[in-house]
Design a protein around this motif. Structure first.
Motif, PDB file in Angstrom:
ATOM      1  N   LEU A 171       1.212  -0.909   7.129  1.00  0.00           N
ATOM      2  CA  LEU A 171       1.289  -2.340   5.950  1.00  0.00           C
ATOM      3  C   LEU A 171       2.742  -1.804   5.070  1.00  0.00           C
ATOM      4  O   LEU A 171       3.301  -2.746   4.548  1.00  0.00           O
ATOM      5  CB  LEU A 171       0.283  -1.787   5.068  1.00  0.00           C
ATOM      6  CG  LEU A 171      -0.900  -2.235   5.960  1.00  0.00           C
ATOM      7  CD1 LEU A 171      -2.643  -3.016   5.795  1.00  0.00           C
ATOM      8  CD2 LEU A 171      -1.128  -3.537   7.293  1.00  0.00           C
ATOM      9  N   ILE A 172       2.716  -0.989   4.671  1.00  0.00           N
ATOM     10  CA  ILE A 172       3.846  -0.313   4.032  1.00  0.00           C
ATOM     11  C   ILE A 172       5.223  -0.848   4.455  1.00  0.00           C
ATOM     12  O   ILE A 172       5.323  -0.060   5.048  1.00  0.00           O
ATOM     13  CB  ILE A 172       4.032   1.322   3.125  1.00  0.00           C
ATOM     14  CG1 ILE A 172       2.280   0.472   1.867  1.00  0.00           C
ATOM     15  CG2 ILE A 172       5.012   0.966   1.434  1.00  0.00           C
ATOM     16  CD1 ILE A 172       2.175   2.124   1.356  1.00  0.00           C
ATOM     17  N   LYS A 173       6.265  -1.100   4.366  1.00  0.00           N
ATOM     18  CA  LYS A 173       7.353  -1.486   4.178  1.00  0.00           C
ATOM     19  C   LYS A 173       8.491  -0.326   4.232  1.00  0.00           C
ATOM     20  O   LYS A 173       8.814  -0.138   2.567  1.00  0.00           O
ATOM     21  CB  LYS A 173       7.845  -2.572   3.713  1.00  0.00           C
ATOM     22  CG  LYS A 173       9.496  -2.916   4.617  1.00  0.00           C
ATOM     23  CD  LYS A 173       9.783  -4.230   4.032  1.00  0.00           C
ATOM     24  CE  LYS A 173      11.221  -4.029   4.433  1.00  0.00           C
ATOM     25  NZ  LYS A 173      11.981  -4.786   4.110  1.00  0.00           N
ATOM     26  N   ASP A 174       9.636   0.945   4.824  1.00  0.00           N
ATOM     27  CA  ASP A 174       9.588   1.749   4.003  1.00  0.00           C
ATOM     28  C   ASP A 174      11.486   1.008   3.377  1.00  0.00           C
ATOM     29  O   ASP A 174      11.701   0.313   4.578  1.00  0.00           O
ATOM     30  CB  ASP A 174       9.963   2.644   5.693  1.00  0.00           C
ATOM     31  CG  ASP A 174      10.644   3.935   5.098  1.00  0.00           C
ATOM     32  OD1 ASP A 174      10.932   4.248   3.588  1.00  0.00           O
ATOM     33  OD2 ASP A 174      11.276   4.804   6.384  1.00  0.00           O
ATOM     34  N   PRO A 175      11.477   1.688   2.438  1.00  0.00           N
ATOM     35  CA  PRO A 175      13.145   0.571   2.032  1.00  0.00           C
ATOM     36  C   PRO A 175      13.727   1.301   2.410  1.00  0.00           C
ATOM     37  O   PRO A 175      14.687   0.716   2.558  1.00  0.00           O
ATOM     38  CB  PRO A 175      12.992   0.945  -0.071  1.00  0.00           C
ATOM     39  CG  PRO A 175      11.486   2.409   0.306  1.00  0.00           C
ATOM     40  CD  PRO A 175      10.944   1.904   1.257  1.00  0.00           C
ATOM     41  N   ALA A 176      13.913   1.803   3.096  1.00  0.00           N
ATOM     42  CA  ALA A 176      15.234   3.308   3.888  1.00  0.00           C
ATOM     43  C   ALA A 176      15.522   2.066   5.308  1.00  0.00           C
ATOM     44  O   ALA A 176      16.902   2.112   4.733  1.00  0.00           O
ATOM     45  CB  ALA A 176      14.813   4.504   4.087  1.00  0.00           C
ATOM     46  N   LEU A 177      14.420   1.334   5.502  1.00  0.00           N
ATOM     47  CA  LEU A 177      14.808   0.417   6.210  1.00  0.00           C
ATOM     48  C   LEU A 177      16.041  -0.734   5.887  1.00  0.00           C
ATOM     49  O   LEU A 177      16.611  -1.112   7.316  1.00  0.00           O
ATOM     50  CB  LEU A 177      13.779  -0.172   7.650  1.00  0.00           C
ATOM     51  CG  LEU A 177      13.003   0.680   8.164  1.00  0.00           C
ATOM     52  CD1 LEU A 177      11.185   0.525   8.718  1.00  0.00           C
ATOM     53  CD2 LEU A 177      13.384   1.592   8.767  1.00  0.00           C
ATOM     54  N   GLY A 178      15.420  -0.856   5.129  1.00  0.00           N
ATOM     55  CA  GLY A 178      16.646  -2.308   4.617  1.00  0.00           C
ATOM     56  C   GLY A 178      18.031  -1.871   4.184  1.00  0.00           C
ATOM     57  O   GLY A 178      18.925  -2.897   4.597  1.00  0.00           O
TER      58      GLY A 178
END
Length: 134
Positions: free
Chosen positions: A105-112
């Protein structure tokens, strides 16, 4: 060595390596020395002997596994033989499943981030972080 005899024991670092929790015995020794692996809720040393029935808390990836020792070996065998050396507790399985669900559920900030930020991007991030320039 006969591990089927009652009271048989194996060093914890050898057992962790044989049960395939760690790739090398020296890595298993480091984890035990660092206090990451616990036997019956106590920090132990690598030479500590485990026996059938002991409860171990072992860090695996992002989570800790709580397992009960069901077999002993000081030699590394196949994965199927290694899995016969322990039984994970029901609570541990449920906790690991819950944490895995939360991680999804938590979006990885590095993916952006597509590339290294430009000077303009860094200034914009600083403005957001520090409340703008004066």
């Amino acid at each position: 060595m006969d591990f089927s005899a009652p009271g048989a024991r194996v060093r914890i670092d050898k057992w962790l390596w044989a049960a395939r929790f760690y790739k090398t015995r020296s890595l298993a020794t480091e984890m035990v020395d660092g206090g990451k692996v616990k036997c019956n809720d106590e920090r132990v040393k690598p030479a500590t002997a485990v026996q059938v029935g002991d409860v171990l808390s072992i860090p695996v990836g992002w989570d800790d596994m709580v397992v009960t020792v069901t077999g002993l070996s000081d030699k590394r065998g196949s994965a199927t033989l290694a899995q016969a050396l322990y039984q994970e507790t029901v609570e541990s399985k449920a906790e690991r499943a819950r944490r895995a669900e939360n991680r999804k559920l938590i979006k990885d900030p590095a993916l952006g981030i597509k590339a290294r930020p430009t000077k303009r991007d860094r200034r914009a991030m600083d403005d957001v972080q520090w409340g703008g320039t004066e």
